[in-house]
Scaffold this motif. Structure first.
Motif, PDB file in Angstrom:
ATOM      1  N   PHE A   1      -0.525  11.563  -4.984  1.00 53.73           N
ATOM      2  CA  PHE A   1      -0.282  11.368  -3.566  1.00 53.73           C
ATOM      3  C   PHE A   1       0.555  12.528  -3.051  1.00 53.73           C
ATOM      4  O   PHE A   1       1.335  13.104  -3.811  1.00 53.73           O
ATOM      5  CB  PHE A   1       0.481  10.059  -3.324  1.00 53.73           C
ATOM      6  CG  PHE A   1      -0.222   8.852  -3.868  1.00 53.73           C
ATOM      7  CD1 PHE A   1      -1.560   8.625  -3.597  1.00 53.73           C
ATOM      8  CD2 PHE A   1       0.458   7.939  -4.666  1.00 53.73           C
ATOM      9  CE1 PHE A   1      -2.204   7.503  -4.101  1.00 53.73           C
ATOM     10  CE2 PHE A   1      -0.184   6.815  -5.172  1.00 53.73           C
ATOM     11  CZ  PHE A   1      -1.520   6.600  -4.890  1.00 53.73           C
TER      12      PHE A   1
ATOM     13  N   PHE B   1      -8.563   9.302 -12.795  1.00 51.33           N
ATOM     14  CA  PHE B   1      -9.815   9.771 -12.193  1.00 51.33           C
ATOM     15  C   PHE B   1     -10.192  11.169 -12.671  1.00 51.33           C
ATOM     16  O   PHE B   1      -9.402  11.869 -13.305  1.00 51.33           O
ATOM     17  CB  PHE B   1      -9.692   9.772 -10.672  1.00 51.33           C
ATOM     18  CG  PHE B   1      -9.462   8.397 -10.110  1.00 51.33           C
ATOM     19  CD1 PHE B   1     -10.517   7.648  -9.633  1.00 51.33           C
ATOM     20  CD2 PHE B   1      -8.185   7.847 -10.079  1.00 51.33           C
ATOM     21  CE1 PHE B   1     -10.314   6.378  -9.127  1.00 51.33           C
ATOM     22  CE2 PHE B   1      -7.975   6.587  -9.571  1.00 51.33           C
ATOM     23  CZ  PHE B   1      -9.041   5.843  -9.099  1.00 51.33           C
TER      24      PHE B   1
ATOM     25  N   GLY C   1      -6.789   6.247  -5.944  1.00 53.10           N
ATOM     26  CA  GLY C   1      -5.609   6.258  -6.802  1.00 53.10           C
ATOM     27  C   GLY C   1      -4.721   5.070  -6.508  1.00 53.10           C
ATOM     28  O   GLY C   1      -4.206   4.420  -7.427  1.00 53.10           O
ATOM     29  N   ALA C   2      -4.550   4.762  -5.225  1.00 49.08           N
ATOM     30  CA  ALA C   2      -3.671   3.644  -4.867  1.00 49.08           C
ATOM     31  C   ALA C   2      -4.326   2.301  -5.185  1.00 49.08           C
ATOM     32  O   ALA C   2      -3.674   1.397  -5.713  1.00 49.08           O
ATOM     33  CB  ALA C   2      -3.309   3.711  -3.387  1.00 49.08           C
ATOM     34  N   TYR C   3      -5.621   2.181  -4.889  1.00 48.52           N
ATOM     35  CA  TYR C   3      -6.307   0.923  -5.216  1.00 48.52           C
ATOM     36  C   TYR C   3      -6.238   0.657  -6.717  1.00 48.52           C
ATOM     37  O   TYR C   3      -6.044  -0.477  -7.151  1.00 48.52           O
ATOM     38  CB  TYR C   3      -7.778   0.987  -4.781  1.00 48.52           C
ATOM     39  CG  TYR C   3      -7.995   0.723  -3.315  1.00 48.52           C
ATOM     40  CD1 TYR C   3      -7.549  -0.459  -2.731  1.00 48.52           C
ATOM     41  CD2 TYR C   3      -8.659   1.646  -2.513  1.00 48.52           C
ATOM     42  CE1 TYR C   3      -7.747  -0.706  -1.386  1.00 48.52           C
ATOM     43  CE2 TYR C   3      -8.862   1.405  -1.166  1.00 48.52           C
ATOM     44  CZ  TYR C   3      -8.405   0.234  -0.602  1.00 48.52           C
ATOM     45  OH  TYR C   3      -8.602  -0.005   0.731  1.00 48.52           O
ATOM     46  N   ALA C   4      -6.389   1.704  -7.505  1.00 49.89           N
ATOM     47  CA  ALA C   4      -6.397   1.531  -8.959  1.00 49.89           C
ATOM     48  C   ALA C   4      -5.046   1.060  -9.473  1.00 49.89           C
ATOM     49  O   ALA C   4      -4.946   0.577 -10.596  1.00 49.89           O
ATOM     50  CB  ALA C   4      -6.806   2.834  -9.639  1.00 49.89           C
ATOM     51  N   LEU C   5      -3.998   1.214  -8.671  1.00 48.96           N
ATOM     52  CA  LEU C   5      -2.690   0.705  -9.090  1.00 48.96           C
ATOM     53  C   LEU C   5      -2.474  -0.716  -8.589  1.00 48.96           C
ATOM     54  O   LEU C   5      -1.403  -1.280  -8.750  1.00 48.96           O
ATOM     55  CB  LEU C   5      -1.582   1.598  -8.536  1.00 48.96           C
ATOM     56  CG  LEU C   5      -1.517   2.999  -9.142  1.00 48.96           C
ATOM     57  CD1 LEU C   5      -0.522   3.841  -8.373  1.00 48.96           C
ATOM     58  CD2 LEU C   5      -1.126   2.931 -10.596  1.00 48.96           C
ATOM     59  N   GLY C   6      -3.478  -1.289  -7.945  1.00 43.86           N
ATOM     60  CA  GLY C   6      -3.345  -2.661  -7.486  1.00 43.86           C
ATOM     61  C   GLY C   6      -2.835  -2.799  -6.071  1.00 43.86           C
ATOM     62  O   GLY C   6      -2.293  -3.833  -5.715  1.00 43.86           O
TER      63      GLY C   6
ATOM     64  N   ARG D   1       1.570   7.728 -13.739  1.00 44.78           N
ATOM     65  CA  ARG D   1       1.564   6.823 -12.598  1.00 44.78           C
ATOM     66  C   ARG D   1       0.842   5.520 -12.954  1.00 44.78           C
ATOM     67  O   ARG D   1       1.263   4.429 -12.583  1.00 44.78           O
ATOM     68  CB  ARG D   1       0.854   7.510 -11.427  1.00 44.78           C
ATOM     69  CG  ARG D   1       0.911   6.766 -10.134  1.00 44.78           C
ATOM     70  CD  ARG D   1       0.280   7.576  -9.031  1.00 44.78           C
ATOM     71  NE  ARG D   1      -1.182   7.676  -9.209  1.00 44.78           N
ATOM     72  CZ  ARG D   1      -1.958   8.441  -8.461  1.00 44.78           C
ATOM     73  NH1 ARG D   1      -1.440   9.191  -7.517  1.00 44.78           N
ATOM     74  NH2 ARG D   1      -3.255   8.477  -8.673  1.00 44.78           N
TER      75      ARG D   1
ATOM     76  N   ARG E   1      -6.089  -4.909 -11.242  1.00 49.88           N
ATOM     77  CA  ARG E   1      -5.923  -3.455 -11.284  1.00 49.88           C
ATOM     78  C   ARG E   1      -4.561  -3.062 -11.806  1.00 49.88           C
ATOM     79  O   ARG E   1      -4.376  -1.955 -12.314  1.00 49.88           O
ATOM     80  CB  ARG E   1      -6.158  -2.867  -9.896  1.00 49.88           C
ATOM     81  CG  ARG E   1      -7.623  -2.938  -9.512  1.00 49.88           C
ATOM     82  CD  ARG E   1      -7.851  -2.402  -8.138  1.00 49.88           C
ATOM     83  NE  ARG E   1      -9.235  -2.635  -7.735  1.00 49.88           N
ATOM     84  CZ  ARG E   1      -9.626  -2.769  -6.488  1.00 49.88           C
ATOM     85  NH1 ARG E   1      -8.740  -2.684  -5.510  1.00 49.88           N
ATOM     86  NH2 ARG E   1     -10.885  -2.972  -6.209  1.00 49.88           N
TER      87      ARG E   1
ATOM     88  N   ASN F   1      -5.427  13.166  -8.696  1.00 55.25           N
ATOM     89  CA  ASN F   1      -5.255  12.789  -7.291  1.00 55.25           C
ATOM     90  C   ASN F   1      -3.843  12.295  -6.997  1.00 55.25           C
ATOM     91  O   ASN F   1      -3.647  11.174  -6.553  1.00 55.25           O
ATOM     92  CB  ASN F   1      -6.290  11.744  -6.878  1.00 55.25           C
ATOM     93  CG  ASN F   1      -6.234  10.488  -7.740  1.00 55.25           C
ATOM     94  OD1 ASN F   1      -5.550  10.467  -8.763  1.00 55.25           O
ATOM     95  ND2 ASN F   1      -6.926   9.453  -7.335  1.00 55.25           N
TER      96      ASN F   1
ATOM     97  N   GLU G   1      -5.839  -7.243  -7.119  1.00 57.10           N
ATOM     98  CA  GLU G   1      -4.594  -6.486  -7.247  1.00 57.10           C
ATOM     99  C   GLU G   1      -3.978  -6.683  -8.633  1.00 57.10           C
ATOM    100  O   GLU G   1      -3.550  -5.734  -9.272  1.00 57.10           O
ATOM    101  CB  GLU G   1      -3.605  -6.891  -6.155  1.00 57.10           C
ATOM    102  CG  GLU G   1      -3.978  -6.419  -4.748  1.00 57.10           C
ATOM    103  CD  GLU G   1      -4.987  -7.313  -4.063  1.00 57.10           C
ATOM    104  OE1 GLU G   1      -5.229  -8.433  -4.587  1.00 57.10           O
ATOM    105  OE2 GLU G   1      -5.554  -6.914  -3.026  1.00 57.10           O
TER     106      GLU G   1
END
Lengths: 318, 291, 251
Positions: C97, C91, A204-209, C160, C84, C95, C81
């Motif tokens: 956080f 997903f 999830g975090a990687y997909a946000l860059g 998000r 993305r 998911n 980065e």
């Protein structure tokens, strides 16, 4: 018994007394099934007996000791001098020595252990992990007496190049080496906590860059925080209880000091020192082992309970 | 055009530099452990190489460094292992089986479980105090091999119990059910379906616990295994010494010759431990492949 | 419709497995393109090449070309980065956080350098509105994102993704873990979002593809069998295998 005979014999038994009904009664209740649970329980009970043994031993001997030396004097006294008159049993110098070693050890072990855990869990390719993890396990398995030798013959001489005024026995060298000894523990417990963080959160975090660093520090470490704190508390407790390194390298002069270049004595080293001499049972000195041991036991026990509480209470739900 | 270009390039470049810098820092931190292990091994090998001779294994300790060896210490460690291994294996695995397979889910079980994980964190020297008070004094075993072995058994029990429990827990439920479905009773299921599958894992844990015990010094100093032993123990109540204690004895002397002896002794001790660790890793790898 | 994503002769290997074989595909801007096919056919793999999430799987090798707006995203000048940030992803399993609802949405903007509280507030509100979640959560933004229902969590994940202002939204079976009502809500949401975003979705559910997408690509064994307007593909497929699949004869 071979396969074909089994149904035949069963049929014979079943049919003779009850016609065509099956009998589900157990012909012979196996002895193992009744006795084994009890035997196994007794094995488990040994651990309870051990704890009771520790507590009772420490309590009774400590009780005798405290009849001679008031507990208040013991806990607040600033002078520990069991051999040279005027005899004085104030535990603060031993406590401060222990604390000094522990703080130095944690300054070494917690940052390095945590950074290694982050590297192994978030950065390292699996080929590197396969090499490094067994090495850390070996490092964790090195006996403490070997670390003691290492502190005395290699680390101390190196440190004396930097601090020429430092003595052969000093808190700094022992503390650093205790820290090195607990790095693998901090690292593996923290890494366990980090690898329990689900892959999907990282995705999830990687997909946000996010970069790897941002994923590690802002997602994985916060999510694994309780486990990381628990590993730090356990490391602290482990450093407090460490014996041989400090006995060999930190000296045997109890003193209230925060100067890491001086020689000090820890609680554990004191216990070893007394038991090396042949102290008669019942003497004040003999009793002092138990009083110091009790203090050590209570502190580490509370820390271990705290670590378990932290790990459980603040467990993140993913 | 330009879809990927309008982002704040500078900001991202900064973040990537930080990522790179910290990556290096993490690598450096990880290599501390590796470097220290290398330094330690090299240091000890250099110091001890000259004393790694047959005398080290054939001679008893002596006041004169040139004649000293660690025969009685090696034999003492071996004897202790021989007494301790079966005892701690039976008690530890028994307790693990009880907790995993038989224990009802109640307060007492939770207490035992909590107690075991707490005992695993008790400093080893506290076990020495316990051994001194119970085995040496109360049971009057004196400073004997048996008192030492019993003390060390208590010390390694929590480690063996926890690792055996993990191994037993890793056996799939379906294997137990298959056994029950064939009409096996509880003990038959445990002994013939669960334990064989869990055995390599249990053995790995036991070996690691034994290697911990072989290297342990403090509790045995407490119960007085320190005595100068120039003979081999003949029975369980003889006094004894072990390798780490002999090493400590040599480290504690100021003369350089004894330092060399200590280093040579450490080489022997580490060789034994590495062999045991290696055996455990082999077993575990074999076990992991089979699942 | 103008093409935004252009894939030509793309091959992808996981170690020795040839997962995508010579895939060529043009994906139009501001429309919904659906990938359908049996499991293991490579549709999710292709989706994950578009924001380079496959980079993190060791042993992955890619050949061929994938351009977004004319830029080859596998060229050296592209940093992942930024990519993305521009290509968001939702997903299969929600998911969120383990943080508050607010912090979940603000996570991306903060990464990319927005610190101003007022600006963050605005982004959080507009993203949640765009994901049709604002009215349900506006009174408890500080609550843990894990406390809301699965359907809400998935819309939170969409919000998000939107908060970093992407151009493209990849949805990897985003409704497969949800109940029918939540699924419907998200399907409706995609219809609104396609006015502003280019959406590529992988779905297990053929009916979903038929309901929501403008174009559909059918995958089989790592190849694109057929790619056409959704209406045409479902009513008048040109390949026999497509017909077999949509009529339920396999998969």
């Amino acid at each position: 018994m071979s396969m074909p005979t089994l149904p035949a014999s069963k049929a014979k038994r079943g049919r003779t007394d009850a016609g065509s009904t099956y009998s589900f009664k157990n012909e012979k209740k196996s002895l193992a099934d009744t006795v084994m649970p009890l035997l196994l329980f007794l094995c488990a009970a040994v651990s309870i007996l051990t704890t009771i043994g520790i507590v009772v031993t420490l309590l009774t001997e400590t009780y005798h000791f405290f009849r001679e030396i008031p507990i208040f004097e013991f806990l607040t006294g600033r002078k520990w001098s069991p051999l040279i008159p005027p005899v004085s049993y104030g535990i603060l110098p031993l406590l401060s020595g222990t604390l000094l070693i522990t703080v130095i050890a944690c300054i070494v072990a917690i940052p390095i252990g945590l950074a290694s855990a982050i590297y192994l869990s978030e950065y390292a390719p699996s080929s590197v992990r396969r090499v490094v993890k067994p090495i850390l396990e070996v490092l964790a398995g090195v006996p403490t007496i070997v670390y003691g030798y290492f502190a005395l013959t290699l680390v101390t001489p190196l440190l004396r190049e930097i601090f020429p005024q430092m003595g052969v026995f000093n808190a700094l060298s022992a503390g650093i080496v205790v820290g090195i000894m607990i790095i693998p523990m901090v690292c593996s417990l923290s890494e366990d906590a980090m690898s329990a963080v689900p892959r999907s959160l990282r995705d999830g975090a990687y997909a946000l860059g996010a970069t790897r660093l941002e994923v590690a520090l802002r997602i994985v470490v916060p999510a694994a925080f309780s486990g990381i704190v628990a590993s730090a508390v356990l490391a602290f407790s482990r450093a407090i209880g460490e014996t041989m390194i400090v006995t060999v390298a930190a000296g045997s002069t109890p003193k209230l000091t925060a100067n890491p270049l001086e020689s000090i004595q820890t609680m554990t080293a004191y216990i070893v020192q007394v038991s090396l001499g042949d102290t008669p049972r019942g003497s004040l000195e003999y009793g002092s082992i138990f009083a110091v041991g009790m203090t050590l036991f209570v502190i580490t026990f509370l820390l271990n309970i705290l670590a378990q509480y932290v790990a459980r209470r603040f467990r993140e739900e993913y | 055009m330009g879809v990927l270009q309008d982002a704040n390039r500078k900001q991202i470049a900064g973040r990537r530099r930080l990522d790179f810098a910290l990556h290096l820092l993490f690598v450096a931190a990880t290599s501390v452990g590796v470097v220290v292990l290398m330094a330690l091994l090299v240091d000890i090998l250099i110091d001890g190489a000259s004393r790694l001779q047959p005398d080290l294994f054939n001679q008893y300790p002596s006041r004169r460094a040139s004649q000293a060896g660690m025969k009685s210490a090696i034999v003492g460690s071996l004897y202790m292992l021989v007494i301790m291994a079966p005892l701690s294996f039976v008690l530890g695995v028994g307790a693990a089986i009880y907790l995993e397979e038989y224990a009802p889910k109640n307060r007492l079980t939770r207490l035992i479980q909590l107690n075991i994980s707490t005992l695993a964190g008790v400093p080893s020297i506290v076990y020495g105090i316990l051994g001194l008070a119970i085995f040496v004094r109360a049971m009057q075993l004196d400073r004997s091999l048996l008192a030492g072995a019993l003390t060390m058994t208590l010390l390694v029990l929590p480690i063996i119990i926890v690792s055996s429990q993990e191994a037993i827990r890793a056996v799939p439920r379906s294997r137990r059910e298959a056994s029950f479905a064939l009409g096996a009773n509880k003990w038959q299921t445990v002994a013939r379906a669960v334990l064989p599958s869990a055995f390599p894992g249990i053995l790995t844990g036991v070996i690691l616990a034994m290697s911990r015990a072989i290297g342990e010094t403090a509790p045995l100093v407490m119960i007085g295994a320190m005595t100068y032993v120039a003979f081999l123990p003949n029975d369980l109540l003889d006094s004894f010494t072990v390798m780490p204690i002999q090493i400590y004895n040599w480290i504690a002397r100021p003369q350089a010759e004894f330092r060399e002896l200590a280093a040579a002794g450490i080489v022997v001790l580490l060789a034994v431990l590495l062999l045991m660790n290696f055996a455990a890793i082999l077993l575990r790898n074999k076990y992991n492949k089979k699942v | 419709m103008q093409t935004l994503i252009e894939i030509s002769n793309l091959n992808l290997y996981y170690s020795s497995v040839h997962a995508l074989k010579n895939v060529s595909l043009s994906i139009p801007e501001k429309a919904i393109t659906a990938f359908i096919g049996p499991s293991g056919c490579g549709k999710s793999t292709l989706l994950r090449t578009m924001n380079r999430m496959n980079d993190m799987i060791p042993g992955t090798r890619i050949e061929g070309k994938l351009t977004i707006g004319g830029t080859d995203i596998y060229s050296n000048e592209v940093d992942v980065e930024t990519l993305r940030k521009k290509v968001g992803m939702v997903f299969q399993q929600p998911n969120p956080f383990p943080k508050s609802i607010y912090d979940n949405i603000a996570y991306g903007p903060r990464l990319h350098g927005i610190r101003n509280k007022k600006q963050l507030d605005e982004i959080v509100e507009s993203s949640l509105r765009a994901a049709a979640l604002w009215d349900e959560v506006k009174d408890h933004l500080k609550r843990s994102a894990l406390s809301i229902s699965g359907g809400q969590q998935q819309r939170l994940c969409i919000a998000r993704a939107l908060a970093v202002n992407p151009d493209i939204l990849l949805m990897d079976e985003a409704t497969s873990a949800l109940d029918p009502i939540s699924t419907l809500k998200i399907e409706e949401l995609t219809q609104e979002l396609k006015n502003r975003y280019t959406i590529v979705m992988v779905t297990h559910n053929m009916h979903q593809a038929a309901r929501v997408s403008d174009q559909t690509a059918f995958f089989l064994n790592g190849e694109v069998v057929e790619h056409a307007d959704t209406e045409k593909l479902f009513s008048n497929p040109s390949d026999q295998r497509t017909e077999d699949y949509i009529s339920g004869r396999f998969g």
